[in-house]
Write a protein that holds these residues in place. Structure first.
Motif, PDB file in Angstrom:
ATOM      1  N   ARG A   1     -10.899   0.044  37.484  1.00 33.68           N
ATOM      2  CA  ARG A   1     -11.871  -0.747  38.230  1.00 33.68           C
ATOM      3  C   ARG A   1     -12.716   0.172  39.106  1.00 33.68           C
ATOM      4  O   ARG A   1     -12.187   1.056  39.775  1.00 33.68           O
ATOM      5  CB  ARG A   1     -11.150  -1.781  39.096  1.00 33.68           C
ATOM      6  N   GLY A   2     -14.030  -0.048  39.050  1.00 28.56           N
ATOM      7  CA  GLY A   2     -14.927   0.746  39.887  1.00 28.56           C
ATOM      8  C   GLY A   2     -15.332   2.076  39.269  1.00 28.56           C
ATOM      9  O   GLY A   2     -16.111   2.823  39.856  1.00 28.56           O
TER      10      GLY A   2
ATOM     11  N   ASP B   1     -22.519 -12.268  37.638  1.00 28.51           N
ATOM     12  CA  ASP B   1     -21.341 -11.781  38.362  1.00 28.51           C
ATOM     13  C   ASP B   1     -20.343 -11.090  37.446  1.00 28.51           C
ATOM     14  O   ASP B   1     -19.156 -11.435  37.432  1.00 28.51           O
ATOM     15  CB  ASP B   1     -20.617 -12.954  39.047  1.00 28.51           C
ATOM     16  N   PRO B   2     -20.780 -10.093  36.705  1.00 29.03           N
ATOM     17  CA  PRO B   2     -19.861  -9.467  35.754  1.00 29.03           C
ATOM     18  C   PRO B   2     -18.819  -8.616  36.467  1.00 29.03           C
ATOM     19  O   PRO B   2     -19.072  -8.101  37.552  1.00 29.03           O
ATOM     20  CB  PRO B   2     -20.780  -8.585  34.905  1.00 29.03           C
ATOM     21  N   SER B   3     -17.655  -8.481  35.850  1.00 34.00           N
ATOM     22  CA  SER B   3     -16.662  -7.570  36.413  1.00 34.00           C
ATOM     23  C   SER B   3     -16.815  -6.182  35.797  1.00 34.00           C
ATOM     24  O   SER B   3     -16.346  -5.205  36.364  1.00 34.00           O
ATOM     25  CB  SER B   3     -15.248  -8.107  36.191  1.00 34.00           C
ATOM     26  N   VAL B   4     -17.482  -6.109  34.625  1.00 28.44           N
ATOM     27  CA  VAL B   4     -17.815  -4.798  34.063  1.00 28.44           C
ATOM     28  C   VAL B   4     -19.221  -4.880  33.464  1.00 28.44           C
ATOM     29  O   VAL B   4     -19.702  -5.957  33.107  1.00 28.44           O
ATOM     30  CB  VAL B   4     -16.836  -4.350  32.948  1.00 28.44           C
ATOM     31  N   MET B   5     -19.869  -3.740  33.377  1.00 24.72           N
ATOM     32  CA  MET B   5     -21.201  -3.684  32.758  1.00 24.72           C
ATOM     33  C   MET B   5     -21.177  -2.658  31.629  1.00 24.72           C
ATOM     34  O   MET B   5     -20.712  -1.538  31.811  1.00 24.72           O
ATOM     35  CB  MET B   5     -22.251  -3.248  33.794  1.00 24.72           C
TER      36      MET B   5
ATOM     37  N   GLN C   1     -22.752   3.542  42.467  1.00 24.91           N
ATOM     38  CA  GLN C   1     -22.365   3.842  43.850  1.00 24.91           C
ATOM     39  C   GLN C   1     -21.814   2.603  44.548  1.00 24.91           C
ATOM     40  O   GLN C   1     -20.958   2.702  45.422  1.00 24.91           O
ATOM     41  CB  GLN C   1     -23.569   4.391  44.622  1.00 24.91           C
ATOM     42  N   GLU C   2     -22.318   1.431  44.147  1.00 22.76           N
ATOM     43  CA  GLU C   2     -21.826   0.199  44.766  1.00 22.76           C
ATOM     44  C   GLU C   2     -20.457  -0.182  44.225  1.00 22.76           C
ATOM     45  O   GLU C   2     -19.882  -1.192  44.622  1.00 22.76           O
ATOM     46  CB  GLU C   2     -22.824  -0.947  44.514  1.00 22.76           C
ATOM     47  N   GLY C   3     -19.971   0.587  43.267  1.00 22.91           N
ATOM     48  CA  GLY C   3     -18.605   0.350  42.806  1.00 22.91           C
ATOM     49  C   GLY C   3     -18.495  -0.533  41.577  1.00 22.91           C
ATOM     50  O   GLY C   3     -17.413  -1.035  41.259  1.00 22.91           O
ATOM     51  N   MET C   4     -19.612  -0.735  40.855  1.00 20.96           N
ATOM     52  CA  MET C   4     -19.549  -1.516  39.621  1.00 20.96           C
ATOM     53  C   MET C   4     -18.810  -0.713  38.545  1.00 20.96           C
ATOM     54  O   MET C   4     -19.044   0.491  38.404  1.00 20.96           O
ATOM     55  CB  MET C   4     -20.976  -1.845  39.156  1.00 20.96           C
ATOM     56  N   THR C   5     -17.942  -1.377  37.823  1.00 15.33           N
ATOM     57  CA  THR C   5     -17.297  -0.729  36.682  1.00 15.33           C
ATOM     58  C   THR C   5     -18.301  -0.683  35.545  1.00 15.33           C
ATOM     59  O   THR C   5     -18.844  -1.721  35.170  1.00 15.33           O
ATOM     60  CB  THR C   5     -16.073  -1.542  36.230  1.00 15.33           C
ATOM     61  N   MET C   6     -18.589   0.486  35.029  1.00 20.79           N
ATOM     62  CA  MET C   6     -19.573   0.552  33.955  1.00 20.79           C
ATOM     63  C   MET C   6     -19.165   1.521  32.850  1.00 20.79           C
ATOM     64  O   MET C   6     -18.537   2.538  33.113  1.00 20.79           O
ATOM     65  CB  MET C   6     -20.982   0.923  34.456  1.00 20.79           C
ATOM     66  N   ILE C   7     -19.526   1.118  31.637  1.00 15.76           N
ATOM     67  CA  ILE C   7     -19.405   2.039  30.509  1.00 15.76           C
ATOM     68  C   ILE C   7     -20.816   2.255  29.991  1.00 15.76           C
ATOM     69  O   ILE C   7     -21.518   1.293  29.654  1.00 15.76           O
ATOM     70  CB  ILE C   7     -18.524   1.472  29.385  1.00 15.76           C
TER      71      ILE C   7
END
Lengths: 258, 231
Positions: free
Chosen positions: A32-33, A160-164, A190-196
């Motif tokens: 996460r993050g 409101d996704p939990s991952v992008m 930087q805002e802490g979004m989980t991303m792939i």
């Protein structure tokens, strides 16, 4: 420090299209993050991997769990599960008949059934977040490529996704426009979004990624923090791929350029 | 000559009403059935799509007059419908086959990427169709549909073959009475011309009004501008 929570877990993912095997038992974990960047040659299965995560492309076998929901499980409500997985495409794929705000609010209003007023407020907020507060009423055809891609990012964020997931988000853009899209993505990380992020932007990978994954022939060849993978790649295939980039972009681009 | 024209007008207008009723009915049935056929062909399974294709092949291969006579005669066997009603059914069946093709093209022109994007938001296939494909497909369909309107308007004149007293038949009666067939058919032709021209103009206006703004026209961003994000 507590063990980071695993939000995406992929085990032994396999996928073929007819006689062509694209993913051959790929395993991967994302915390996460975390901002994860996937690099690799064309045809290595990067896009297929992303599309398997939200099951836009159904996997042949293997197990994918996203935020506690087993995407590959039988009888799951895929439509509900997909709401929490934002996706951004290479070709933007905006809804051409809707304004920027219409694009961003369609999902919240029709899928999440948020009251229209609240959805419009939220939509405006998301568009302002990607720097498009002045483009609410513009149609996709009236926006530059970079603006369209930022609308697409806002459209995903409004759910409101939990991952992008980003599938080569800047590959259709010229360098100037690429910069504005990457800026938005950097802020998001930087805002802490989980991303792939699947991308060929090595500079972005180096600056923003917590983890870089090198994929080839449907498997993860090597992964690690950018400071490791770019500077001291271990696998000869990774070395060869990065050397190609250096040949194209000048000495040590991937590793040294800020 | 003017006396004949003046005398002919009331009956021609009576025929015109029948013509309009038949065109509207035929286009309406054609629209519903055509949309259904297009959807069946694009989203139905192998069997359903196959049936839709077969329907199109058959109906488009048979001359409209033959179809019209067949339906008229068939209808007489089962439940006597009026000639006008038979024409509406035949026109509807015929037009449906062509409208199915134009809707298929219009739907196919909406990029699959947008469908993917909609599915990613968690939309069902039905929601994607309703909120993403249909609004764009309808816009795409207006120009070819306007063409179909023009064709069906003129095809109503075949109702003549089964005795529907539409405009051309009225003209025929008057021509027989006044011995001025050329005058009457020219007059009728002019009315068809106005009809078709008017319909095409109206649909052209609708097309423009609902066109998706392009890069050339900048959106109105000033306060109180028309709200564009309604679907």
């Amino acid at each position: 420090m507590p063990e980071p929570e695993c939000i995406i877990s992929i085990e032994d993912l396999r996928k073929s299209f007819g006689p062509t095997t694209v993913l051959r038992g790929l395993s991967l974990e994302v915390s996460r993050g975390e901002a994860v960047v996937i690099i690799g040659p064309s045809g290595s299965g990067k896009s297929t991997l992303l599309q398997c995560i939200n099951q836009l492309t159904p996997a042949d076998s293997g197990r994918i769990v996203v935020d506690g929901i087993e995407m590959t499980g039988s009888g799951i409500d895929l439509n509900a599960a997909r709401q929490r997985i934002g996706m951004v495409f290479q070709d933007f794929n905006l809804f051409k008949h809707l304004t920027a705000l219409g694009n961003v609010t369609l999902g919240p209003i029709r899928v999440r059934r948020i009251p229209r007023e609240a959805a419009l407020e939220r939509g405006k907020h998301e568009l302002e977040r990607v720097g498009l507060g002045h483009r609410l009423d513009h149609y996709p055809a009236q926006l530059s490529g970079g603006e369209q891609q930022r609308v697409a990012i806002a459209r995903a964020l409004a759910m409101d996704p939990s991952v992008m997931l980003f599938d080569e988000p800047t590959s259709s853009l010229d360098p100037t426009l690429t910069g504005e899209v990457l800026d938005v993505m950097r802020k998001l990380a930087q805002e802490g979004m989980t991303m792939i992020v699947v991308t060929h932007e090595m500079g972005f990978a180096r600056q923003v990624a917590d983890k870089v994954i090198f994929m080839q022939d449907g498997v993860v060849v090597e992964q690690g923090p950018p400071s490791e993978l770019f500077v001291r790649p271990r696998d000869p295939r990774t070395v060869a791929f990065l050397a190609n980039f250096e040949a194209l972009w000048g000495g040590g681009e991937a590793g040294k350029r800020p | 000559m003017w006396a004949i024209v003046e005398g002919a007008i009331p009956n021609l207008l009576k025929g015109l009403l029948v013509t309009l009723r038949m065109a509207a009915g035929g286009l309406g049935i054609g629209l519903l059935l055509g949309l259904l056929l297009a959807v069946a062909r694009m989203y139905g399974g192998r069997a359903v799509a196959g049936l839709a294709v077969l329907y199109g092949r058959i109906v488009r291969s048979v001359p409209l007059v033959a179809l019209l006579l067949m339906i008229w005669l068939l209808v007489q066997e089962i439940a006597p419908l009026s000639a006008v009603a038979s024409v509406i059914v035949a026109l509807g069946m015929h037009s449906a086959a062509y409208q199915a093709e134009l809707f298929r093209t219009a739907i196919g022109a909406v990029s699959t990427g947008q469908v993917k994007a909609g599915r990613t938001l968690g939309m069902t296939n039905a929601q994607v169709f309703m909120f993403i494909i249909l609004p764009q497909a309808v816009r795409n369909a207006i120009p070819p549909w306007s063409n179909e309107v023009a064709i069906v308007l003129k095809e109503t004149s075949l109702g003549y073959a089964v005795g529907a007293t539409e405009m051309l038949r009225q003209a025929n009666y008057i021509a027989a009475r006044t011995h001025r067939p050329l005058l009457l058919y020219t007059l009728t032709g002019l009315i068809y011309l106005c009809l078709v021209y008017g319909a095409v103009r109206v649909l052209g206006y609708v097309e423009k009004k609902y066109a998706i703004p392009t890069a050339a026209e900048r959106a109105k961003t000033r306060a109180g501008a028309r709200v564009h994000y309604q679907y």
